[in-house]
Design a protein around this motif. Structure first.
Motif, PDB file in Angstrom:
ATOM      1  N   UNK A 176       0.825  -1.213   0.038  1.00  0.00           N
ATOM      2  CA  UNK A 176      -0.176   0.159  -0.096  1.00  0.00           C
ATOM      3  C   UNK A 176       0.805   1.117  -0.162  1.00  0.00           C
ATOM      4  N   UNK A 177       2.068   1.101   0.802  1.00  0.00           N
ATOM      5  CA  UNK A 177       2.759   2.420   0.714  1.00  0.00           C
ATOM      6  C   UNK A 177       3.418   2.624  -0.646  1.00  0.00           C
ATOM      7  N   UNK A 178       3.595   1.594  -1.458  1.00  0.00           N
ATOM      8  CA  UNK A 178       4.229   1.818  -2.806  1.00  0.00           C
ATOM      9  C   UNK A 178       3.181   2.226  -3.619  1.00  0.00           C
ATOM     10  N   UNK A 179       1.773   1.951  -3.495  1.00  0.00           N
ATOM     11  CA  UNK A 179       0.678   2.419  -4.159  1.00  0.00           C
ATOM     12  C   UNK A 179       0.473   3.848  -4.032  1.00  0.00           C
ATOM     13  N   UNK A 180       0.662   4.252  -2.599  1.00  0.00           N
ATOM     14  CA  UNK A 180       0.470   5.568  -2.214  1.00  0.00           C
ATOM     15  C   UNK A 180       1.287   6.597  -2.688  1.00  0.00           C
ATOM     16  N   UNK A 181       2.526   6.000  -2.810  1.00  0.00           N
ATOM     17  CA  UNK A 181       3.667   6.582  -3.273  1.00  0.00           C
ATOM     18  C   UNK A 181       3.572   7.116  -4.902  1.00  0.00           C
ATOM     19  N   UNK A 182       3.403   5.769  -5.750  1.00  0.00           N
ATOM     20  CA  UNK A 182       2.962   5.974  -7.108  1.00  0.00           C
ATOM     21  C   UNK A 182       1.772   6.946  -7.304  1.00  0.00           C
ATOM     22  N   UNK A 183       0.816   6.912  -6.458  1.00  0.00           N
ATOM     23  CA  UNK A 183      -0.310   7.625  -6.785  1.00  0.00           C
ATOM     24  C   UNK A 183      -0.082   9.113  -6.556  1.00  0.00           C
ATOM     25  N   UNK A 184       0.570   9.589  -5.494  1.00  0.00           N
ATOM     26  CA  UNK A 184       0.844  10.766  -5.162  1.00  0.00           C
ATOM     27  C   UNK A 184       1.936  11.349  -6.167  1.00  0.00           C
ATOM     28  N   UNK A 185       2.623  10.577  -6.795  1.00  0.00           N
ATOM     29  CA  UNK A 185       3.715  10.994  -7.901  1.00  0.00           C
ATOM     30  C   UNK A 185       2.693  11.430  -9.228  1.00  0.00           C
ATOM     31  N   UNK A 186       1.836  10.474  -9.148  1.00  0.00           N
ATOM     32  CA  UNK A 186       0.902  10.671 -10.462  1.00  0.00           C
ATOM     33  C   UNK A 186       0.244  12.052 -10.323  1.00  0.00           C
ATOM     34  N   UNK A 187      -0.505  12.031  -9.263  1.00  0.00           N
ATOM     35  CA  UNK A 187      -1.371  13.274  -8.975  1.00  0.00           C
ATOM     36  C   UNK A 187      -0.701  14.786  -8.750  1.00  0.00           C
ATOM     37  N   UNK A 240       2.893  15.925  -9.316  1.00  0.00           N
ATOM     38  CA  UNK A 240       4.404  15.911  -9.787  1.00  0.00           C
ATOM     39  C   UNK A 240       5.007  17.346  -9.276  1.00  0.00           C
ATOM     40  N   UNK A 241       6.282  16.896  -8.627  1.00  0.00           N
ATOM     41  CA  UNK A 241       6.735  18.304  -8.232  1.00  0.00           C
ATOM     42  C   UNK A 241       6.520  18.745  -6.967  1.00  0.00           C
ATOM     43  N   UNK A 242       5.368  17.993  -6.239  1.00  0.00           N
ATOM     44  CA  UNK A 242       4.891  18.454  -4.868  1.00  0.00           C
ATOM     45  C   UNK A 242       6.018  17.647  -3.783  1.00  0.00           C
ATOM     46  N   UNK A 243       6.614  18.427  -2.945  1.00  0.00           N
ATOM     47  CA  UNK A 243       7.474  17.580  -1.964  1.00  0.00           C
ATOM     48  C   UNK A 243       6.836  16.630  -1.314  1.00  0.00           C
ATOM     49  N   UNK A 244       7.409  15.642  -0.656  1.00  0.00           N
ATOM     50  CA  UNK A 244       6.800  14.705   0.066  1.00  0.00           C
ATOM     51  C   UNK A 244       6.414  15.374   1.520  1.00  0.00           C
ATOM     52  N   UNK A 245       7.031  16.221   1.992  1.00  0.00           N
ATOM     53  CA  UNK A 245       6.561  16.829   3.322  1.00  0.00           C
ATOM     54  C   UNK A 245       5.128  17.410   3.010  1.00  0.00           C
ATOM     55  N   UNK A 246       5.064  18.151   1.988  1.00  0.00           N
ATOM     56  CA  UNK A 246       3.780  18.404   1.631  1.00  0.00           C
ATOM     57  C   UNK A 246       2.537  17.635   1.539  1.00  0.00           C
ATOM     58  N   UNK A 247       2.955  16.696   0.853  1.00  0.00           N
ATOM     59  CA  UNK A 247       2.143  15.658   0.647  1.00  0.00           C
ATOM     60  C   UNK A 247       1.676  15.107   1.973  1.00  0.00           C
ATOM     61  N   UNK A 248       2.739  14.839   2.934  1.00  0.00           N
ATOM     62  CA  UNK A 248       2.412  14.181   4.233  1.00  0.00           C
ATOM     63  C   UNK A 248       1.340  15.194   5.178  1.00  0.00           C
TER      64      UNK A 248
END
Lengths: 191, 111
Positions: free
Chosen positions: B69-80, B82-90
């Motif tokens: 699920x973590x992998x899925x989440x990372x892939x989904x957030x990367x697709x949604x 792009x360019x948004x840093x991980x800290x912001x997504x969190x």
């Protein structure tokens, strides 16, 4: 006349647990001889036999009477001895010592002559015991049952609960392991 | 004579050496004493062992599914984004459900 095993067990199951002493007296010589093949010292032998008998008492209700009681008790004995061997392996005491004078003399006298002789079995037994000390628990158990106690593969399978092919594979590996140990002990120079 | 022949000869010779079946004096009394004082076997012991095994299996499944699920989440957030840093997504993931404090401040009655 002595009561049969079945009669004694029926009495114990009926609540007369004191009669277990008769079974202990009947089977203890056999159990001591078995335990002495696996233990390192006499105090350990007593602990192993006691552990076997306590386990026999606690599991007496599971003996169904379709096989002789002696077979059932020996199955428990072999499994307790195997557990003891695995504990030994975790607490190995000393590295391999040099060959004693008697052992070297046995090898000198016997290695070159093709025929078997019946004398001086003590030195051979001591050499085998030292080689067995170095074996892995499963290898030691299988060689003891197969080669020292002269049991069949099927009997060993019954006693250990291992399948017949597994017994054969373990016997093959155990013999190879023992040859390596004998080489490390310096036996090859007598060949 | 090769090593295997010597090994077999050693074992045959050792087999002829008798193993003592001597029993120490009054050993049966020691056994009976041990039996009387042995704790009764716990009837729940097989259950405990089984439950431990089940717990380990459940933990392994949880780790595998968590990783997936973590992998899925990372892939989904990367697709949604792009360019948004991980800290912001969190921050979005953690604070997404909280009310908007700026709007609360503006709706507050003025004295």
């Amino acid at each position: 006349m002595d009561a049969s095993d079945t009669e004694i067990i029926t009495a114990i199951r009926g609540g007369d647990s004191g009669r277990f002493e008769e079974l202990v007296r009947r089977y203890q010589p056999r159990l001591f001889a078995t335990a002495r093949r696996y233990a390192r010292r006499e105090s350990e032998v007593e602990d192993i036999v006691q552990a076997i008998l306590v386990r026999v008492f606690q599991n007496l209700d599971s003996w169904r009477g379709d096989a002789p009681f002696e077979h059932w008790i020996m199955r428990i004995a072999v499994r307790v001895c195997y557990d003891a061997l695995r504990v030994h392996q975790r607490n190995r005491e000393q590295p391999m010592a040099e060959l004693s004078e008697e052992e070297s003399s046995w090898l000198e006298n016997h290695a070159a002559s093709p025929e078997d002789r019946t004398d001086d079995t003590a030195a051979a037994s001591s050499l085998v015991a030292r080689a067995f000390e170095e074996l892995a628990p499963a290898s030691r158990l299988i060689l003891t049952l197969l080669e020292l106690e002269d049991r069949s593969v099927r009997e060993i399978s019954d006693l250990t609960g291992w399948s017949i092919p597994l017994v054969k594979v373990r016997a093959f590996r155990a013999r190879a392991e023992m040859r390596r140990i004998l080489t490390r002990m310096g036996v090859e120079k007598y060949l | 004579m090769n090593l295997e022949d010597l090994r077999q000869k050693l074992v045959r010779s050792a087999r002829r050496h008798p193993v003592s079946d001597a029993v120490p004096y009054a050993f049966e009394q020691r056994v009976m004493h041990a039996i009387r004082n042995a704790p009764a076997p716990d009837p729940f012991l097989p259950w405990v062992a089984g439950l431990w095994r089940a717990a380990l299996c459940a933990l392994a499944i949880a780790l595998l599914s968590g990783g997936f699920h973590w992998r899925e989440l990372v892939n989904a957030s990367a697709a949604a984004g792009e360019g948004v840093p991980d800290a912001e997504l969190l921050e979005v993931a953690v604070l997404g459900d909280l009310p908007d404090f700026d709007s609360i401040d503006s709706e507050a009655p003025t004295p």
